[in-house]
Design an enzyme around this catalytic site. Structure first.
Site, PDB file in Angstrom:
ATOM      1  CD  GLU A 183      -2.041   2.127   1.676  1.00  0.00           C
ATOM      2  OE1 GLU A 183      -1.591   3.065   0.969  1.00  0.00           O
ATOM      3  OE2 GLU A 183      -2.367   2.248   2.851  1.00  0.00           O
ATOM      4  CB  CYS A 203      -1.746   7.172   1.632  1.00  0.00           C
ATOM      5  SG  CYS A 203      -2.522   6.004   2.709  1.00  0.00           S
TER       6      CYS A 203
END
Ligand code: ADP
Length: 481
Positions: A247, A281
Site C-alpha cells: 500500500e 495517503c
C-alpha cells in the site's frame, strides 16, 4: 508504557547497543528513548514467530477470532489512553486519534468475522473420478512494516487478518511512532494471543527489513509506506520469492461536478483534505472543479479552512496539528512556492503559523486557485494541508487529468449521484468516495493500482492476502470399500 521490543511474549532490549529517541512533533520534546533493534533482534522475532506458527495455525478459527475480539474490546476500553499515545508521537488531534483507535479495533473485529474465508470448497474440476477440494491455508510467518501516519490502525489492519488467518507476525512500526505499536503488542498479549504470534521490533529499519527478506521462513510481506521504499522491498522480496501486499503513496483527485451541492462538497473537501493535517495517503491532492462552480467552491473552502484551529493535538479545540517533522514542512513549503511561481493564486494560508514555544511545524490550511497539472502539487503527494484547485470544463477532462497520475489509490467525486457514480467508475484507483469524504472502513477493500501498489486490506479481501490455496485432487484407491 513499555519501552522495549516484544519478542516471544517477552520485552527485550535492542541488539545494536544504540538507542533512538521518539519525539512529540508538537513540542520536539523527547517522549521515549528506545533500544535500537537490528538484524539479530529481527531474526529472533522470526525465530519466535516461526516456533509459534504450528500451534496458532492449528487452532480453530473461532478460538483465534475470540482473541481478536477480546483485544478489540480491550482497545475500545482503553481508547483514550491509546489515543493519547498516538497524538503524542504523531501529532494528530486527540479526537482524530480516538477515531483511529476505533478504526483499529474495527480491523480486529472485522478479521474475527471472516471465518468463511477459511472454509474449504469442494468444486467441479472436470476430472471424472476426482474429488476436487480447495483448502485455504495460512501463508506462514508474515512481516509487516507500517508508517507513522496511522501508527495503530495500520498495524491492526495487517496483524488482525494475518492472525485470524492463522499466520504469525513480525512487525516493524515506523521509528517516528513505535509507542502505539508497543501498546498494541501489549494489548494483544493481554488478550491471550500466545507468545511469539505477534512480535514487534524497530530501530535500524534497513537492517530489519533485509534480515526478514533474506529469511526463508518469512512467507509474506505487507508494507504501507512510500513507493520508493516499497519498490526496494519488492526487489528484496524476490530473492526468497516472498509474497507481497503493497500500500504505497496516493495522489487522490477530488472531482466536483456541474450541479454539485457546493456547501456539501466543501464540507467533504474539508473533512478529506485536512484530516491528520493532510498527512494521509487518501487525502485529496488535486481538486478538479467544474468551471461553473469553481469560484464559489474555492471561496467557501478557503473561508472554512481559515476557521480550522491550528495547534497541538492535545488541545481539544485543535483541528489541524503539526506536521510530523521539519522535512515535511520543507516539502509542503516547496510545493506551495512552486505553485505560486507557476501562476497559482494564494487564497488562504500559504505558510506555517508561529506558535509560542513550539517548533515551526504548524502549517496553515492552505487553498490555492488557478492550479494546473504542471505544478509539483499536481504531480506528487504533498502530504500537508494544501488544497490546490483547478477549474475544468467537463467531467471527461477531470477524469483524464485524474488518471494521468502514475498513482491510483483513492479518488472522490461530488455531484448528482448517478453522474458522480458514472465518473467514479472511470477513475483509475482502488477506492472512490462518491459524495463521501471518508470512504475507508475495516469492512471494505482498501488498496490501490499502479504505483499505489496492490493487494487489499479490510473485510474478506484483507484476510485473503494472508491465505494460500491448496488444491487436493483425491481419487479413490482402487478396491477401497
Ligand atoms: P514515509 O515516507 O511515510 O515515512 P517510508 O516508506 O519511508 O514512508 O516508511 C514506511 C515504513 O518503511 C517505516 O516503517 C520505515 O521505517 C520503513 N522503511 C524505510 N526504509 C526501509 C528499509 N530500507 N527497509 C525496511 N523498512 C524501511
Amino acid at each position: 508504557m513499555r519501552d522495549r521490543w516484544l519478542i516471544n511474549g517477552a520485552w527485550c532490549d535492542g541488539d545494536t547497543g544504540s538507542t533512538f529517541d521518539v519525539r512529540d512533533p508538537a513540542s520536539d520534546a523527547i517522549v521515549a528513548t528506545l533500544p535500537c533493534a537490528g538484524e539479530k533482534q529481527a531474526t529472533a522475532a522470526v525465530d519466535a514467530a516461526s516456533r509459534a506458527l504450528p500451534a496458532w495455525a492449528a487452532l480453530p478459527f473461532d478460538t483465534r477470532a475470540e482473541h481478536l475480539r477480546r483485544a478489540a474490546d480491550a482497545m475500545t476500553a482503553a481508547q483514550r489512553e491509546l489515543a493519547a499515545v498516538v497524538t503524542q508521537e504523531c501529532g494528530k488531534p486527540l479526537a482524530e486519534a480516538e477515531g483511529e483507535v476505533r478504526y483499529a479495533a474495527d480491523y480486529l473485529r472485522s478479521a474475527a468475522e471472516q471465518s468463511q474465508a477459511l472454509q474449504q470448497e469442494v468444486f467441479d474440476a472436470r476430472r471424472p473420478g476426482v474429488r476436487a477440494i480447495a483448502v485455504p491455508e495460512p501463508v506462514g510467518v508474515c512481516a509487516v512494516i507500517t508508517p507513522w501516519n496511522f501508527p495503530i490502525a495500520m498495524l491492526a489492519r495487517k496483524a488482525a487478518p494475518a492472525l485470524a488467518a492463522g499466520c504469525t507476525v513480525v512487525a516493524k512500526p515506523a521509528e517516528e511512532t513505535p509507542l502505539s505499536a508497543i501498546a498494541f503488542g501489549e494489548l494483544m498479549l493481554q488478550a491471550g494471543v500466545p507468545a511469539g504470534a505477534l512480535n514487534v521490533v524497530a530501530g535500524d529499519a534497513p537492517a530489519i527489513g533485509a534480515a526478514w527478506l533474506a529469511d526463508p521462513r518469512v512467507r509474506k510481506l505487507s508494507f504501507t509506506g512510500s513507493t520508493e521504499v516499497g519498490r526496494m522491498l519488492m526487489r528484496g522480496a524476490a530473492e526468497q520469492v516472498i509474497r507481497c501486499s503493497m500500500e504505497l503513496g496516493g495522489h487522490a483527485a477530488f472531482i466536483v461536478l456541474e450541479g454539485a451541492d457546493v456547501p456539501a462538497a466543501v464540507q467533504g473537501a474539508l473533512a478529506a483534505k485536512f484530516r491528520n493535517a493532510g498527512q494521509t495517503c487518501i487525502c485529496p491532492n488535486r481538486f478538479l472543479v467544474h468551471r461553473s462552480i469553481a469560484g464559489a467552491f474555492t471561496a467557501q473552502l478557503a473561508l472554512a479552512a481559515a476557521d480550522l484551529m491550528v495547534g497541538p493535538g492535545t488541545d481539544p479545540a485543535t483541528r489541524v496539528g503539526p506536521l510530523i517533522n521539519d522535512e515535511a514542512v520543507r516539502k509542503v513549503r516547496n510545493h506551495v512556492a512552486d505553485a505560486l511561481q507557476r501562476g497559482a493564486r494564494l487564497v488562504v494560508g500559504g505558510d506555517t503559523r508561529r506558535l509560542p514555544n513550539r517548533p515551526d511545524r504548524f502549517f496553515e490550511p492552505t487553498v490555492l486557485a488557478d492550479c494546473h497539472p504542471e505544478m509539483l502539487c499536481f504531480q506528487e503527494e504533498t502530504f500537508g494541508p494544501v488544497a490546490p484547485v483547478m477549474a475544468v470544463s467537463q467531467s471527461a477532462d477531470a477524469v483524464r487529468i485524474a488518471n494521468a497520475s502514475p498513482w491510483g489509490l483513492a479518488g472522490y467525486v461530488f455531484g448528482p449521484t448517478a453522474e458522480a457514480e458514472r465518473v467514479a467508475r472511470q477513475l483509475a484507483c482502488g477506492v472512490v468516495g462518491v459524495n463521501e469524504p471518508a470512504p475507508s472502513n475495516a469492512y471494505a477493500p482498501f488498496g490501490g493500482v499502479k504505483w499505489s501498489g496492490f493487494g487489499r486490506e479490510g473485510g474478506h479481501w484483507g484476510i485473503g492476502e494472508y491465505l494460500t490455496t491448496k488444491y487436493l485432487a483425491v481419487r479413490e484407491q482402487a478396491g477401497t470399500p
